[in-house]
Enzyme design. Structure first.
Site, PDB file in Angstrom:
ATOM      1  N   ILE A   1       0.812  -1.223   0.000  1.00  0.00           N
ATOM      2  CA  ILE A   1       0.000   0.000   0.000  1.00  0.00           C
ATOM      3  C   ILE A   1       0.839   1.264   0.000  1.00  0.00           C
ATOM      4  O   ILE A   1       0.307   2.371  -0.138  1.00  0.00           O
ATOM      5  CB  ILE A   1      -0.954   0.026   1.216  1.00  0.00           C
TER       6      ILE A   1
ATOM      7  N   MET B   1      13.096   4.319   1.215  1.00  0.00           N
ATOM      8  CA  MET B   1      13.683   3.433   2.208  1.00  0.00           C
ATOM      9  C   MET B   1      12.783   2.256   2.560  1.00  0.00           C
ATOM     10  O   MET B   1      13.254   1.138   2.763  1.00  0.00           O
ATOM     11  CB  MET B   1      14.019   4.201   3.488  1.00  0.00           C
TER      12      MET B   1
ATOM     13  N   GLN C   1       8.903  -0.111   2.550  1.00  0.00           N
ATOM     14  CA  GLN C   1       7.659  -0.575   1.947  1.00  0.00           C
ATOM     15  C   GLN C   1       6.657  -0.802   3.067  1.00  0.00           C
ATOM     16  O   GLN C   1       7.024  -1.266   4.151  1.00  0.00           O
ATOM     17  CB  GLN C   1       7.864  -1.892   1.192  1.00  0.00           C
ATOM     18  N   VAL C   2       5.388  -0.467   2.802  1.00  0.00           N
ATOM     19  CA  VAL C   2       4.317  -0.688   3.775  1.00  0.00           C
ATOM     20  C   VAL C   2       3.306  -1.624   3.154  1.00  0.00           C
ATOM     21  O   VAL C   2       2.812  -1.392   2.046  1.00  0.00           O
ATOM     22  CB  VAL C   2       3.651   0.637   4.192  1.00  0.00           C
TER      23      VAL C   2
ATOM     24  N   LYS D   1       5.742  -2.420   8.026  1.00  0.00           N
ATOM     25  CA  LYS D   1       6.754  -1.675   7.285  1.00  0.00           C
ATOM     26  C   LYS D   1       8.054  -2.455   7.318  1.00  0.00           C
ATOM     27  O   LYS D   1       8.517  -2.874   8.378  1.00  0.00           O
ATOM     28  CB  LYS D   1       6.962  -0.281   7.874  1.00  0.00           C
TER      29      LYS D   1
ATOM     30  N   ASP E   1      10.019  15.793   6.775  1.00  0.00           N
ATOM     31  CA  ASP E   1       9.488  15.360   5.477  1.00  0.00           C
ATOM     32  C   ASP E   1       7.967  15.486   5.450  1.00  0.00           C
ATOM     33  O   ASP E   1       7.250  14.565   5.063  1.00  0.00           O
ATOM     34  CB  ASP E   1       9.925  13.927   5.177  1.00  0.00           C
TER      35      ASP E   1
END
Length: 466
Positions: free
Chosen positions: A13, A18, A20-21, A36, A140
């Site tokens: 999703i 850095m 991935q979820v 994550k 961020d």
């Protein structure tokens, strides 16, 4: 189907540089979760520039920060595995059902209704106030890192590049490394070893609000052009592009986008205070014109009444409790208000000076060193006129001036300050006092570096009249 421990990874999703979820399923507790992991491609592609160990260290720091905060504007961290090789690490987060702000803006054609934009901004501001009080700088803030639930509640995501102040957290950013998303980055983020402070996030907040109002960030184009614009160009006031923005809101927005950190609001709490009146008004269109022809703006009854303040003695204790717990972002606005209230000669000027000193220390701990130096310098100048040289508060304030001069790369002035203050510290506080020790350590370091004390400029000689 891929699994990590007891978690089934079902749908990807989210994916960044850095991490991935994955939308996942906890087979033991039988509930959804967001897992994550470190992006496998990142480990391969960046092997020559960033070591796997450095990527893992930043991933672990994000988990530590996630566990540190409990706030309605942040997802909850359920669990984490932080041991083993980088490919073995993972975090288990609360699964947020909704859309990110980037998707919402796209579906809305870029702009949001004024009320909704201010509601989202106020919620994000409250979340920033929470993390800044620790103090943690997100670094961020951007639409894709803001999730909005079906109930229109915001959740701030991704502490992957957060900056943390304090000796327990070593610096992870490499020299020359640019962290963040260019369209939402503050000018100081483009300077090598630039000082990152809470106002860095407030600049990004201004970029977000500007985009929600106008349909695009303040500056667009090629990355190099946008970077230069953040440093040198003043953005077009949002109200020129959208006249229904209330004048005071536009003023606040432009202050958030100031080039210098000292010219932005002092804290997220103060931003929240300035937004508060607009969140309770049913029709912001009444405030869309200038005050000159606007009865609603001229009529005090049209604005919400300010809440009645608690007695100063109670607020002093509240501020002290926040200060002692390290919640400097929350203590700062209370100390600022108390410093103004108690300054009258018939009130308690001494207590006002103590509150001002605490407020300056809050700025120091929040990373706003120039502002802390200005506050301490002003207070020292006033106290010198009113108190004896050995007064404890004056000694502390003058010591902080010297320490901040050294931290702001003004070693000669710092050495001159220490030369006058150190004998007083040694005589009146003792050689083992923590403040004496702190001054002595920096004083000796400057001496070893061979720093010279600046000599005063001699007055011009005048010829005697004949």
């Amino acid at each position: 189907m891929r699994s990590i421990g007891r978690f089934e990874l079902r749908t990807l999703i989210g994916q960044g540089s850095m991490g991935q979820v994955w939308q996942s399923w906890d087979t033991q507790l039988r509930r959804p979760a967001a897992i994550k992991i470190i992006n496998p491609e990142r480990l391969v592609e960046q092997a020559n520039t960033i070591s796997p160990e450095a990527i893992a260290a930043r991933f672990c720091r994000e988990a530590e920060l996630g566990a540190r905060f409990i706030h309605s504007g942040l997802p909850m961290l359920y669990d984490a595995e932080l041991n083993g090789s980088p490919s073995d690490l993972y975090m288990v987060w609360e699964l947020i059902v909704g859309q990110d702000l980037a998707q919402i803006l796209k579906e809305a054609g870029g702009r949001l209704p004024i009320n909704r934009a201010l509601s989202f901004t106020a919620q994000i501001t409250d979340t920033l106030a929470c993390i800044h009080s620790d103090p943690v700088i997100h670094r961020d803030l951007k639409p894709s890192n803001i999730m909005v639930t079906e109930a229109r509640k915001t959740k701030l995501l991704d502490f992957g590049v957060a900056a943390v102040y304090g000796s327990d957290y070593p610096r992870l950013t490499q020299d020359g490394q640019l962290l963040g998303t260019v369209a939402y980055m503050a000018p100081e983020q483009f300077i090598e070893r630039g000082v990152i402070v809470p106002q860095t996030d407030l600049y990004a907040l201004g970029c977000l609000l500007y985009e929600m109002f106008t349909g695009q960030p303040p500056f667009t184009g090629a990355p190099a052009s946008v970077m230069d614009a953040h440093r040198t160009r003043i953005p077009t006031p949002a109200r020129e592009l959208r006249p229904d923005i209330p004048p005071d809101v536009d003023d606040l927005l432009m202050s958030l986008l100031a080039k210098e950190t000292a010219d932005r609001p002092a804290s997220a709490h103060l931003v929240a205070e300035r937004l508060a009146p607009y969140l309770t008004l049913p029709d912001l269109a009444q405030l869309a014109t200038d005050n000159e022809g606007n009865q609603a703006a001229d009529d005090p009854a049209a604005l919400p009444a300010a809440p009645e303040l608690l007695p100063a003695a109670i607020r002093i204790v509240q501020a002290q409790a926040l200060f002692d717990a390290g919640h400097f972002g929350e203590a700062l606005p209370i100390y600022n208000m108390l410093g103004r209230e108690l300054a009258a000669p018939d009130d308690n000027p001494r207590q006002a000076a103590e509150c001002r000193s605490k407020a300056a220390f809050c700025h120091l701990r929040l990373g706003n060193l120039p502002k802390a130096l200005d506050e301490y310098t002003d207070l020292a100048g006033e106290l010198i006129q009113e108190t004896p040289p050995e007064d404890r508060l004056l000694l502390e304030v003058r010591s902080r001036v010297g320490l901040l001069l050294a931290a702001n790369n003004r070693p000669g002035e710092a050495l001159a300050t220490f030369a006058t203050i150190y004998p007083l510290l040694f005589q009146h506080l003792g050689q083992d006092d923590s403040l004496t020790n702190e001054v002595r350590t920096v004083f000796n370091r400057l001496n070893r570096l061979g720093v010279n004390i600046p000599r005063p400029t001699p007055a011009p000689m005048q010829r005697a009249a004949t």
